[in-house]
Motif scaffolding. Structure first.
Motif, PDB file in Angstrom:
ATOM      1  N   TYR A 100      -1.546   3.541  -9.796  1.00 27.56           N
ATOM      2  CA  TYR A 100      -0.908   4.833 -10.006  1.00 27.56           C
ATOM      3  C   TYR A 100      -1.313   5.447 -11.335  1.00 27.56           C
ATOM      4  O   TYR A 100      -1.196   6.666 -11.521  1.00 27.56           O
TER       5      TYR A 100
ATOM      6  N   ALA B 100       0.420   3.936  -2.869  1.00 24.59           N
ATOM      7  CA  ALA B 100       0.051   5.316  -2.532  1.00 24.59           C
ATOM      8  C   ALA B 100       1.151   6.299  -2.916  1.00 24.59           C
ATOM      9  O   ALA B 100       0.883   7.357  -3.494  1.00 24.59           O
TER      10      ALA B 100
ATOM     11  N   TRP C 252       0.823  -1.208   0.000  1.00 33.48           N
ATOM     12  CA  TRP C 252       0.000   0.000   0.000  1.00 33.48           C
ATOM     13  C   TRP C 252       0.858   1.259   0.000  1.00 33.48           C
ATOM     14  O   TRP C 252       0.470   2.275  -0.574  1.00 33.48           O
TER      15      TRP C 252
ATOM     16  N   GLY D  21       3.867  11.695  -1.127  1.00 31.22           N
ATOM     17  CA  GLY D  21       4.218  10.432  -1.777  1.00 31.22           C
ATOM     18  C   GLY D  21       5.639  10.002  -1.451  1.00 31.22           C
ATOM     19  O   GLY D  21       5.901   8.813  -1.218  1.00 31.22           O
TER      20      GLY D  21
END
Length: 425
Positions: free
Chosen positions: A361, A235, A231, A396
């Motif tokens: 993404y 992310a 994750w 990010g």
């Protein structure tokens, strides 16, 4: 060199270079050059021109991304890439005949399917299977194609539009993709070293790899999705690539709104993409020597930190400085994602995992430009959008930094993970 001969894996790097040059670099970075023509000739607004690909990824990105991963693991990357090439080239040719927004949306959806099949997933897995010890360098050289394609595409497409019109320019770009990549896929690409009786890196004996992942595709995916690292990779990459693509897709619009001509704006975009070439080579060597997630964090943080320079973009020096710094940081944009994923999970199920990560993404990749377009349409300025994207990129980078050391119990044995990261520091 093996017995005086070039290891065939480097020809695979050439094939991946060409795939990424045309199917990703030209499309990803060159297609925005058509946006002003779509706005003026077809009446689209700035939100709509980026909405086509966003809808494509929302509708078909995830299912076809997962299907791509399954197909790669079962029938090999070569057949998957060849299928995708046709679904990239033919829709571009068809766009030369479109007149309505619904036609644009449908063609973008088909284009997305082709991009998913022939784009990053297939080429990343292709390189990962052919290389182990030199994977970072091989990935870096292959991804030079993406940066070089992006550097060449804006001025070339801008010249084509001025010379033959935007419709014929679309037809030419689509035809070139078909005429180059079909022969490359048929005559040069091979899915694995075993297809030619070879071993990764040109070794004389098989490299000790992790055992096959237990269970079927959903078992593999379920195991990964229970891991925090999965994750964080998803992310972190979605936030940074979304911010990066927002800048790229609106860069020409932004510079023109700040007084630059379309020609000069395309030149500065080319400088940005040329700067990314140096970043791609350097990041590949760094990734082979240090923890890949730390390298990824560094370049992602640098990318986010460069965005505020856009507030000074009316000054040519600032615009060019931004292009060089942001472009260099883009060297880590996509190529480190498969390396970090392999570092955490091994390569046996890399196709399936990358399919999920890239599908995720990719939504961020096209959500970012759409959000930036909506912000501009609402406020008449890109300043709020750049603040938003700067924050997203830095968040990010923090997510990538939070990735924990790979655990051998996920999909690989401790010995295999040691082979995956022989010189991690």
């Amino acid at each position: 060199m093996v017995n005086g001969k070039i290891f065939y894996g480097w020809w695979i790097v050439v094939a991946a270079f060409l795939n990424l040059f045309l199917a990703v670099g030209v499309i990803f970075y060159g297609f925005p050059v058509f946006y002003p023509a779509f706005v003026s000739a077809l009446g689209f607004n700035r939100g709509q021109v980026t909405q086509g690909f966003l809808l494509g990824f929302l509708i078909v990105g995830l299912p076809f991304g997962l299907l791509t991963g399954i197909l790669i693991d079962r029938i090999g990357a070569r057949a998957v890439i060849l299928s995708g090439v046709g679904l990239i080239g033919f829709p571009l040719i068809a766009m030369g005949f479109m007149h309505h927004f619904w036609q644009y949306q449908i063609l973008c959806i088909v284009e997305v399917i082709g991009y998913v099949l022939a784009g990053p997933i297939s080429n990343q897995v292709l390189i990962a299977h052919w290389f182990h010890e030199r994977r970072g360098r091989a990935m870096g050289y292959a991804y030079l194609g993406l940066g070089l394609g992006g550097a060449v595409a804006p001025p070339t497409i801008n010249w084509l539009i001025r010379t033959v019109g935007w419709r014929h320019a679309l037809e030419i770009v689509g035809s070139v993709i078909l005429l180059v990549l079909f022969p490359v896929g048929l005559f040069l690409t091979r899915s694995t070293p075993a297809d030619m009786g070879l071993h990764p890196d040109g070794a004389f004996a098989p490299v000790a790899l992790e055992p096959p992942a237990a269970g079927g595709v959903f078992s593999v995916i379920g195991t990964a999705m229970r891991e925090r690292n999965f994750w964080l990779i998803l992310a972190g990459s979605a936030l940074v690539i979304g911010a990066m693509n927002a800048v790229i897709q609106h860069f020409i619009f932004f510079l023109v709104s700040n007084g630059y001509s379309a020609v000069n704006a395309s030149r500065i975009l080319s400088i940005l993409l040329l700067a990314s070439l140096g970043g791609r080579v350097i990041v590949g060597y760094i990734a082979d020597r240090f923890r890949k997630k730390n390298t990824m964090t560094l370049f992602y943080a640098l990318l986010g930190a460069a965005i505020p320079i856009l507030f000074l973009a009316r000054q040519p020096v600032a615009a060019i400085s931004f292009a060089v710094l942001f472009g260099f940081a883009m060297g880590a944009d996509y190529m480190l994602i498969p390396l970090v994923t392999a570092e955490c999970f091994g390569v046996k199920s890399l196709g399936k995992l990358l399919a999920l990560i890239i599908a995720g993404y990719s939504i961020g990749q096209w959500m970012g430009p759409w959000i930036a377009g909506r912000i501009f349409d609402r406020y008449g300025s890109y300043d709020p959008a750049w603040k938003f994207m700067c924050g997203a990129a830095l968040l990010g980078a923090a997510a990538i930094y939070a990735i924990r050391a790979p655990r051998a119990t996920i999909m690989a044995s401790p010995e295999a993970l040691a082979i995956e990261t022989p010189s991690a520091k």
